[in-house]
Scaffold this active site. Sequence first.
Site, PDB file in Angstrom:
ATOM      1  N   GLY A 473       1.480  -1.109  -0.014  1.00  0.00           N
ATOM      2  CA  GLY A 473      -0.035   0.399   0.081  1.00  0.00           C
ATOM      3  C   GLY A 473       0.406   1.435   0.209  1.00  0.00           C
ATOM      4  O   GLY A 473       0.535   2.623  -0.392  1.00  0.00           O
ATOM      5  N   THR A 474       1.969   0.762   0.316  1.00  0.00           N
ATOM      6  CA  THR A 474       2.819   1.984   0.207  1.00  0.00           C
ATOM      7  C   THR A 474       2.931   2.766  -1.445  1.00  0.00           C
ATOM      8  O   THR A 474       3.460   4.116  -0.790  1.00  0.00           O
ATOM      9  CB  THR A 474       4.217   1.332   0.813  1.00  0.00           C
ATOM     10  OG1 THR A 474       4.406   0.362   0.274  1.00  0.00           O
ATOM     11  CG2 THR A 474       4.199   1.229   2.483  1.00  0.00           C
ATOM     12  N   ARG A 651      16.672  11.432  -1.188  1.00  0.00           N
ATOM     13  CA  ARG A 651      15.463  11.385  -2.494  1.00  0.00           C
ATOM     14  C   ARG A 651      14.577  10.997  -2.086  1.00  0.00           C
ATOM     15  O   ARG A 651      14.490  10.469  -1.971  1.00  0.00           O
ATOM     16  CB  ARG A 651      16.449  10.961  -3.531  1.00  0.00           C
ATOM     17  CG  ARG A 651      16.188  11.502  -5.421  1.00  0.00           C
ATOM     18  CD  ARG A 651      16.497  11.025  -6.059  1.00  0.00           C
ATOM     19  NE  ARG A 651      16.657  11.011  -7.210  1.00  0.00           N
ATOM     20  CZ  ARG A 651      16.137  10.200  -7.759  1.00  0.00           C
ATOM     21  NH1 ARG A 651      16.435   8.763  -7.996  1.00  0.00           N
ATOM     22  NH2 ARG A 651      16.071  10.603  -9.215  1.00  0.00           N
ATOM     23  N   ILE A 652      13.671  11.503  -3.072  1.00  0.00           N
ATOM     24  CA  ILE A 652      11.747  11.372  -2.747  1.00  0.00           C
ATOM     25  C   ILE A 652      11.835  10.740  -4.273  1.00  0.00           C
ATOM     26  O   ILE A 652      12.278  11.574  -5.161  1.00  0.00           O
ATOM     27  CB  ILE A 652      11.166  12.292  -2.358  1.00  0.00           C
ATOM     28  CG1 ILE A 652      11.561  12.909  -1.149  1.00  0.00           C
ATOM     29  CG2 ILE A 652       9.374  12.354  -2.230  1.00  0.00           C
ATOM     30  CD1 ILE A 652      11.438  12.208   0.193  1.00  0.00           C
ATOM     31  N   THR A 657       2.968   9.675  -3.645  1.00  0.00           N
ATOM     32  CA  THR A 657       3.410   8.366  -1.963  1.00  0.00           C
ATOM     33  C   THR A 657       4.173   8.638  -0.900  1.00  0.00           C
ATOM     34  O   THR A 657       3.727   8.149   0.439  1.00  0.00           O
ATOM     35  CB  THR A 657       3.527   6.492  -2.942  1.00  0.00           C
ATOM     36  OG1 THR A 657       5.092   6.957  -3.096  1.00  0.00           O
ATOM     37  CG2 THR A 657       2.778   6.411  -4.134  1.00  0.00           C
ATOM     38  N   GLU A 728       7.890   4.404   7.689  1.00  0.00           N
ATOM     39  CA  GLU A 728       7.797   4.432   8.646  1.00  0.00           C
ATOM     40  C   GLU A 728       7.843   5.939   9.667  1.00  0.00           C
ATOM     41  O   GLU A 728       8.523   5.931  11.239  1.00  0.00           O
ATOM     42  CB  GLU A 728       8.751   3.145   9.895  1.00  0.00           C
ATOM     43  CG  GLU A 728       8.299   1.776   9.045  1.00  0.00           C
ATOM     44  CD  GLU A 728       8.536   0.547   9.771  1.00  0.00           C
ATOM     45  OE1 GLU A 728       8.537   0.049  10.237  1.00  0.00           O
ATOM     46  OE2 GLU A 728       9.558   0.449   8.425  1.00  0.00           O
TER      47      GLU A 728
HETATM   48 MO1  MOS Z   1       7.949  -3.404   9.280  1.00  0.00          MO
HETATM   49  S1  MOS Z   1       6.981  -2.718  11.204  1.00  0.00           S
HETATM   50  O1  MOS Z   1       9.642  -2.880   9.524  1.00  0.00           O
HETATM   51  O2  MOS Z   1       6.813  -4.259   8.492  1.00  0.00           O
END
Ligand code: MOS
Length: 763
Positions: A473-474, A651-652, A657, A728
């Site tokens: 989903g990222t 770098r993006i 996203t 994260e």
């Molecule tokens: Mo992420 S919590 O390292 O899947």
Amino acid sequence: MNAKNASAERAAGADVPRVDGRLKVTGAARYGSDVKVDKPAYAYLRTSAIARGRIARIDEGAARDVPGLLDILTYENVGERVGPGDFFASGGYFSSTMRPLSSPEVRHAGQIVAMTVAESFEAAREAAQRLEISYDEEQPAAGFDAACAETEPVADAMSSHQDPAVGDAQEAFEASPVTLDARYETPTQHHNPIELFTTTCAWDGDQLTIWEPSQNVYGVKHGIAQQLQMDPEDIRVVSRYVGGAFGSRGSLTQRTALVALAAKRLQRPVKLAVSRAQGFTIATYRAETRHHVRLGADRDGRLRALMHEGWEVTSRPDPYNVSGTEVTTRLYNCPNVWSRVSITHADRNTPGFMRSPPEVPYLFALESAMDELAVELGMDPVELRRVNDSNKEPIGGLPWTSRALMPCFDAAAAAFGWQNRDPQPGAMRDGDWDLGWGCAATMYPTVIAPAAVRVTVTPEGKVQVGSAAHDIGTGAYTVAALTAAELLGVPVEDVTVELGDTALPAGPIAGGSNTTASLCNAIAQACGKIGRRLAEAAVTADGPFAGMKAADLTLTDGRLHGPGGHSEPLREVLRRTGEGGITIETENLPDGVKPEGLQQLHRGLPAFTGGTERSDRVQAAFGAIMVEVRVHRQTREIRCPRAVGAFAAGRIISQRTAESQLIGGLIWGISAALHEATEIDRRTARYGSTDLAEYLIPVNADIGDIQAITLREEDYEINPLGIKGLGELGNVGTNAAVANAVYHATGIRIRQLPIRIENLLAG
Ligand code: MOS
């Protein structure tokens, strides 16, 4: 050909929409349980009512009467047919070493005790509920402070563990003119991905195909081969789209082998969808933590001592821990540091990764403590971070490859209007509401893993990218497409990307925010090889650039350009050179990963390097978060109308996203501060809020203005493309920023999450 320069000159995928967006909003994206298989049977789990003891008796009579029932799996007919699998923290694949149907033993509430299989989902569920199971029950330990829980230092449980320390922190703490000594707690949380835990298995002779949402398809392949004693090459695992994972799908649960076994017994495909409530206990979660933080500082705010002791809950057999002191002991400059982490073994399912596993709870403690120290010192909390900023980490004295913590604070402050903050708690008001402005730092270690990838340029000049990496989903599909498009000089519409299938070259586990760096650098390696091959073919006698030097040619805008201004379309170059299409399959072994990292990649085992683990440097993404809360003077209702995060993550690749991840992280941080907790019944060790009505997460009305700012940051020491990863980063520290804002609004310091109205009534 110089792929790196060509890409660096082009803007990041500034406003390119998510390439799988249309498939998702039209329902065309197929998730694990959407797969159409021939005449499926349906499975349903029965989970234990007790947390500790043994199954005394299973009466199947009433269940057997359910029309359409096909099979019932219990410990009596499974036993050793599903073998053991190693714990992931000890180099294996499994979220737990507990093997539910191997014996009558019950080791946590909600453990799988039976699986029914029937012609329909409803019949399987009915049969599961009709099983009469009696237990010999023992008193369980629910967590911290339970009479029969056992606590040990992590260093005793795992020989590889080292608690970071330097100098003499105790002595320096006692000698410090200003000190802070406080204890913090974070609650149990569950991932609750919207897509449930599902598994579909189908056999074709000895060949098994598994469809399930996963962050590690190669891990599922090898883990199931281990449990079912199969040749891994007879197993294919497919997970093309994942409806949320957050770490819950990084390690294998015990359900997968049971579904495979059921399908084998019935000689037909079997589908399992685990209920929302059962998902709380058959998979992992973020366990509750406790912290004791002691800070000693000079009057100008410079830290002299930092001591962080943490305690975490785990299951009886597995020493799971996140040990976020790895990060909290390195974030600020401090000559004397001490830390220790202990684990409490309780009668619970084994916890596991959950979005920023170490950083979320441990930085809540440190960043709350830093705010308290700023109050003690009468200092602006941003300025306290500034005097303790450093380009080296204090434990090993290693340099940060880049560290834009303070530029992030400055960018966030400018966007937020921090200079208008009145430091006095309760001084800022708006009618019946007390306003509070709080801030915190975020940091997430930058890691990279080996990855294999296949890139094809078709005779028509279209590009295909394939790797068994994962898009949870990222935005992995999008960053892969953008990277290949930029490096081969083709429009992004001409690139197709396949991920999440063990039929593709091995990709790394999606964890530790590594996917963009690992996957895109592997794609860059493949594209570099394609570019060189094209250039070399183009300068041969029959080529369109005969007589020129291959090194002088560049690929952009779908054309190969020569030095004199002449260019040829990619398709034309392919035709003239007689290459047809070009396919390159390559394995990227990042700098710092040992050669055996490639074997680990192919076996689905993590082979990350970077973060705080290298011996020559430390590398992380940084950020600063500022939030406003409003606390009602009478009702003590807490609202969070706005939050600003500024982040520097190298770098993006895909701005959209990336921002989406960061905004989601900020929202999750607000959720962690004000909403989320799994309630536990201390007597029975059972979870008491196992649905989305009682496990609170924010809804739209809970979230106001959220702004995610990304700073330009170039760091080519971390990897050739300069990607840090940011999945994260956004939710770390946000919980502390909210708690610090609540203090600023009310003068009440809440050191235990989530913060609720009742916490503020005493004031
Ligand atoms: Mo992420 S919590 O390292 O899947």
